[in-house]
Scaffold this motif. Structure first.
Motif, PDB file in Angstrom:
ATOM      1  N   ARG A 287       0.811  -1.219   0.000  1.00 34.66           N
ATOM      2  CA  ARG A 287       0.000   0.000   0.000  1.00 34.66           C
ATOM      3  C   ARG A 287       0.847   1.272   0.000  1.00 34.66           C
ATOM      4  NH1 ARG A 287      -4.422  -1.024   4.670  1.00 34.66           N
ATOM      5  NH2 ARG A 287      -5.453   0.791   3.764  1.00 34.66           N
ATOM      6  N   VAL A 323       1.422  -3.343   4.256  1.00 32.93           N
ATOM      7  CA  VAL A 323       2.393  -2.243   4.308  1.00 32.93           C
ATOM      8  C   VAL A 323       3.776  -2.749   4.717  1.00 32.93           C
ATOM      9  CG1 VAL A 323       0.610  -0.505   4.716  1.00 32.93           C
ATOM     10  CG2 VAL A 323       1.803  -1.525   6.669  1.00 32.93           C
ATOM     11  N   ASP A 402       2.742  -0.703  15.336  1.00 35.21           N
ATOM     12  CA  ASP A 402       1.389  -0.764  14.777  1.00 35.21           C
ATOM     13  C   ASP A 402       0.789   0.620  14.536  1.00 35.21           C
ATOM     14  OD1 ASP A 402       1.399  -3.504  14.741  1.00 35.21           O
ATOM     15  OD2 ASP A 402       0.203  -3.755  16.557  1.00 35.21           O
ATOM     16  N   VAL A 403       1.207   1.578  15.341  1.00 34.88           N
ATOM     17  CA  VAL A 403       0.706   2.944  15.137  1.00 34.88           C
ATOM     18  C   VAL A 403       1.121   3.432  13.741  1.00 34.88           C
ATOM     19  CG1 VAL A 403       0.844   5.333  15.945  1.00 34.88           C
ATOM     20  CG2 VAL A 403       0.779   3.451  17.600  1.00 34.88           C
ATOM     21  N   ALA A 405       2.095   1.470  11.251  1.00 33.94           N
ATOM     22  CA  ALA A 405       1.472   0.579  10.254  1.00 33.94           C
ATOM     23  C   ALA A 405       0.056   1.057   9.926  1.00 33.94           C
ATOM     24  CB  ALA A 405       1.445  -0.858  10.774  1.00 33.94           C
ATOM     25  N   ALA A 406      -0.702   1.404  10.950  1.00 40.52           N
ATOM     26  CA  ALA A 406      -2.077   1.871  10.721  1.00 40.52           C
ATOM     27  C   ALA A 406      -2.074   3.183   9.946  1.00 40.52           C
ATOM     28  CB  ALA A 406      -2.804   2.037  12.058  1.00 40.52           C
ATOM     29  N   LEU A 407      -1.160   4.076  10.286  1.00 39.04           N
ATOM     30  CA  LEU A 407      -1.119   5.367   9.590  1.00 39.04           C
ATOM     31  C   LEU A 407      -0.633   5.217   8.153  1.00 39.04           C
ATOM     32  CD1 LEU A 407       0.093   7.827  12.372  1.00 39.04           C
ATOM     33  CD2 LEU A 407      -2.203   7.604  11.396  1.00 39.04           C
ATOM     34  N   GLN A 410      -3.356   4.757   5.903  1.00 38.77           N
ATOM     35  CA  GLN A 410      -4.117   5.989   5.651  1.00 38.77           C
ATOM     36  C   GLN A 410      -3.325   6.983   4.806  1.00 38.77           C
ATOM     37  OE1 GLN A 410      -7.393   6.487   7.166  1.00 38.77           O
ATOM     38  NE2 GLN A 410      -7.037   4.283   7.243  1.00 38.77           N
ATOM     39  N   ALA A 412      -0.837   8.661   5.721  1.00 42.52           N
ATOM     40  CA  ALA A 412      -0.691   9.809   6.613  1.00 42.52           C
ATOM     41  C   ALA A 412       0.728  10.370   6.549  1.00 42.52           C
ATOM     42  CB  ALA A 412      -1.032   9.387   8.042  1.00 42.52           C
ATOM     43  N   ASP A 416       0.949  14.157  10.772  1.00 43.77           N
ATOM     44  CA  ASP A 416      -0.202  13.426  11.319  1.00 43.77           C
ATOM     45  C   ASP A 416       0.208  12.557  12.506  1.00 43.77           C
ATOM     46  OD1 ASP A 416      -2.046  14.397   9.414  1.00 43.77           O
ATOM     47  OD2 ASP A 416      -1.574  12.782   8.011  1.00 43.77           O
ATOM     48  N   PHE A 418       2.821  13.048  14.413  1.00 43.52           N
ATOM     49  CA  PHE A 418       3.189  13.923  15.528  1.00 43.52           C
ATOM     50  C   PHE A 418       1.943  14.432  16.254  1.00 43.52           C
ATOM     51  CE2 PHE A 418       4.219  18.192  17.213  1.00 43.52           C
ATOM     52  CZ  PHE A 418       5.009  17.751  18.265  1.00 43.52           C
ATOM     53  N   ASP A 419       0.879  14.668  15.513  1.00 39.16           N
ATOM     54  CA  ASP A 419      -0.359  15.188  16.104  1.00 39.16           C
ATOM     55  C   ASP A 419      -1.184  14.122  16.822  1.00 39.16           C
ATOM     56  OD1 ASP A 419       0.197  17.724  15.210  1.00 39.16           O
ATOM     57  OD2 ASP A 419      -1.162  17.645  13.488  1.00 39.16           O
ATOM     58  N   ALA A 420      -0.787  12.865  16.714  1.00 38.88           N
ATOM     59  CA  ALA A 420      -1.591  11.785  17.314  1.00 38.88           C
ATOM     60  C   ALA A 420      -1.557  11.893  18.841  1.00 38.88           C
ATOM     61  CB  ALA A 420      -1.074  10.422  16.863  1.00 38.88           C
TER      62      ALA A 420
END
Lengths: 446, 446
Positions: A287, A323, A402-403, A405-407, A410, A412, A416, A418-420
């Motif tokens: 992806r 990913v 995983d954070v 991987a999930a982004l 998206q 991201a 993005d 940094f803003d999490a």
């Protein structure tokens, strides 16, 4: 509707279960050449090492359980041919040697991968092993009893996990890797070196840049002959990679991709009408790069199987792609990666930049906090995240990969991330989680 | 350019550092009423419990270090007034009682919160404590020595963390909560009960639905009088909540929000020209509901401070908002939440649905795997994720809440979470991470 599934492990059994749930009326039969179905192959090193009690524990479902759900399972059955025009497969009972022809409306090829065995590893000597299925594991486990010196050939996931397992069994371990470092396909060089250092700290004799030439021994192996001399060993594990089992797909006339694995669309359909492919023998889409890749891993195989199962049963499901997430434990270290390494990005000609952050997995002042290292990579210009690599001395700490991987799913950006609003309390992370620290540095560079 | 900062802990010191980096020429002075700056207040319970060696370890930076970076720090200085027309503040030196007027070009109000002290808790009795800053911690620590029976009033983060800390110190603990359960504002009822069960398993006498009426004792506290009788205690901790310190903001003429905290825009500007607010005394925007909220937590305070620092120094930075992430440890349990609970969503009139999954944090067959429980909530129709609650018996396992927190920031759906390529190996997760299992069930319901 008759659904025939070739291969009864991750992808095959996921497909069977999903197809049954989606279509209660379909006839579903699974042909498995081995002795077991539905086992967690990823757990094999942990049975060897003693973290899992027995090989039986790896078996998620028995043939009886599947039959109870109306799914036929035939163990020790080889599917040796396919006629996609006639929509039949040829099946051979390995016990009796008898063959028959079975019709299908939908065929799933979930034949997985086989360990690569170089010429030198094709040997009648005892004590020489690969590790792919439960019989492999049982044979290796028996061989470990009484072994004193193991030589693992190959520094990928399996080789690294087995190094820990065999040390836990009190065996001395030499690990030979042809490339310049261990974990070479997964990590950038700095991170490769951290993994090697952990192996060495735990008494593994790691030798990189070594080519194996042959084996010595009489009856049982006594050593591995290399371009840099003889490595004595009474146990040898060959873990130099895997190759997709594509014979049946080729026989069906299905196209293979450039990776050498079976090409499919997002519905897991091959280029042949009614023939699906899923699991380790099958390509997927990355992806991040939108390219076709062959990254055989357990979650991907299960996911593909479910997609194929729904579609074969008349539904419409799409595989989202991967990913490139991977994780392993090497002694006390957790090692994880997702997306692209800097080296991957360079190879693809992307304009990528990486930052490295070394910190602690939770508040530095907390007694149980341990070092963690993060490399985060993004694309210049767009700021889009490309990947992350993590190494943590508390192995669980790297699951935060995983954070990212999930982004990545998206598409991201570093901003993005940094803003999490990540979770903070002293026993869990620093007030700025190490991922946020890395994202903060990175988004200023992109 | 003269920047005056009131409050030298998380938001204030973050702002000072950021402003200095952004504008090397600005004059920056921080007034702090306490004895220390830049300490990790979240670590206080862990010093009490012995997980952190000493209170000094919580101090990230000393006034000397800040002065070395050209940031003036005046400890024990109260800012008692502000004239936003004249752009001056009135500062009182607590040691000498002398006051002076200080001009500013930009003023940051980072005055934090104070513990709520009900009438019954305003007492000359010894052994009655709140826990907000290091002197509070030192006083409590001294009081714990020799104490036999503690009574904690309030079942929020601090009360729960202190229950563990005091048990670790060998003190018997009763925890009184006015509401029907502990952790009432953070979790849905089922999850609240799991937390209480863990406290009880560890010998904490939890009593919910109890209203405190007064204290007994002579010199030192001897008991807590409640509507359900007397609770004997030689140590009482009052942890019934916090209130934002908004006196200075009001004096400046800045508007407060409906939450009672200071209202700001995304640049951390109050309604008064040149006056900023950041940290626990300040509202933020909830990215899931787009409403203004007051959720005073460490990361948020630090983040707001940085934003204010950049903007005061002439830059342009925006606070992205929060998603309501929180995490705490209660004995062996990790407890985390992000976004909205089902109860939150119901209160807001959202059409929300939740699923509950109980599984193991890593492969069920693995020796070290422990139970984990996940509740995942999404909006019907859109499928948008709304929140997650996690409880894990290996406390670190609930840090995976960050995956959902990051996706909430992207307004992602349950399907997006299910499609995430999360890391799998047996020592880290099941092949389907518990978050994926929950997302799979949830996306079929939305």
């Amino acid at each position: 509707m008759r659904i025939v599934i070739v291969g009864g492990v991750a992808a095959g059994m996921s497909a069977a279960s999903r197809a049954r749930r989606f279509n209660p009326d379909a006839s579903i039969v699974v042909f498995e050449r081995g002795e077991q179905i539905s086992y967690g192959a990823c757990g094999l090193p942990y049975v060897i090492g003693g973290e899992v009690e027995s090989f039986d524990r790896l078996i998620a479902r028995t043939p009886e359980q599947m039959r109870g759900r109306g799914i036929g399972v035939r163990l020790r059955h080889d599917v040796t041919g396919v006629d996609s025009g006639a929509a039949t497969v040829t099946v051979t009972d390995r016990a009796t040697g008898q063959s028959c022809t079975e019709p299908y409306d939908r065929l799933l090829i979930a034949t997985g991968v086989s360990p690569v065995r170089p010429d030198w590893a094709v040997t009648p000597l005892g004590g020489v092993h690969v590790l792919r299925d439960i019989p492999d594991g049982e044979a290796l486990d028996a061989s470990v009893r009484g072994a004193k010196r193991a030589c693992i050939v190959g520094g990928g996931y399996i080789g690294l996990e087995l190094a820990e397992a065999l040390r836990a069994r009190g065996v001395s371990v030499a690990l030979l890797e042809k490339g310049p470092e261990v974990a070479g396909r997964m990590l950038d060089p700095d991170y490769q070196r951290r993994v090697r250092a952990e192996l060495e700290r735990n008494g593994v004799d790691v030798r990189c840049g070594v080519t194996v030439q042959g084996l010595t021994g009489k009856g049982r192996v006594s050593g591995v002959q290399t371009d840099q001399g003889l490595v004595r060993a009474d146990l040898v594990v060959v873990a130099v990679g895997v190759k997709p089992n594509v014979g049946l797909a080729k026989a069906a006339g299905a196209r293979l991709g450039r990776t050498g694995a079976v090409a499919v669309n997002a519905r897991q359909e091959t280029t042949v009408q009614g023939v699906y492919s899923a699991g380790d023998n099958t390509e997927s889409v990355h992806r991040v790069t939108r390219r076709r890749v062959h990254i055989p891993l357990g979650l991907t195989a299960n996911r593909m199987g479910r997609i194929a199962g729904v579609n074969m049963a008349g539904g419409d499901a799409r595989f989202p792609g991967v990913v490139g997430t991977g994780i392993f434990k090497a002694f006390d270290l957790g090692v994880a990666r997702t997306g692209l390494t800097q080296a991957d990005a360079d190879t693809l000609g992307l304009n990528a930049v990486s930052v490295d952050v070394s910190s602690t997995d939770h508040a530095g002042y907390h007694r149980t906090s341990r070092p963690i290292h993060v490399r985060l990579t993004a694309e210049k210009g767009s700021g889009r995240l490309l990947g992350a690599q993590l190494i943590g001395e508390n192995h669980l700490s790297v699951k935060r990969v995983d954070v990212v991987a999930a982004l990545l799913g998206q598409r991201a950006t570093a901003q993005d991330l940094f803003d999490a609003d990540l979770a903070y309390a002293p026993p869990f992370s620093g007030v700025w989680d190490v991922l946020l620290v890395a994202a903060d540095r990175l988004h200023k560079l992109v």
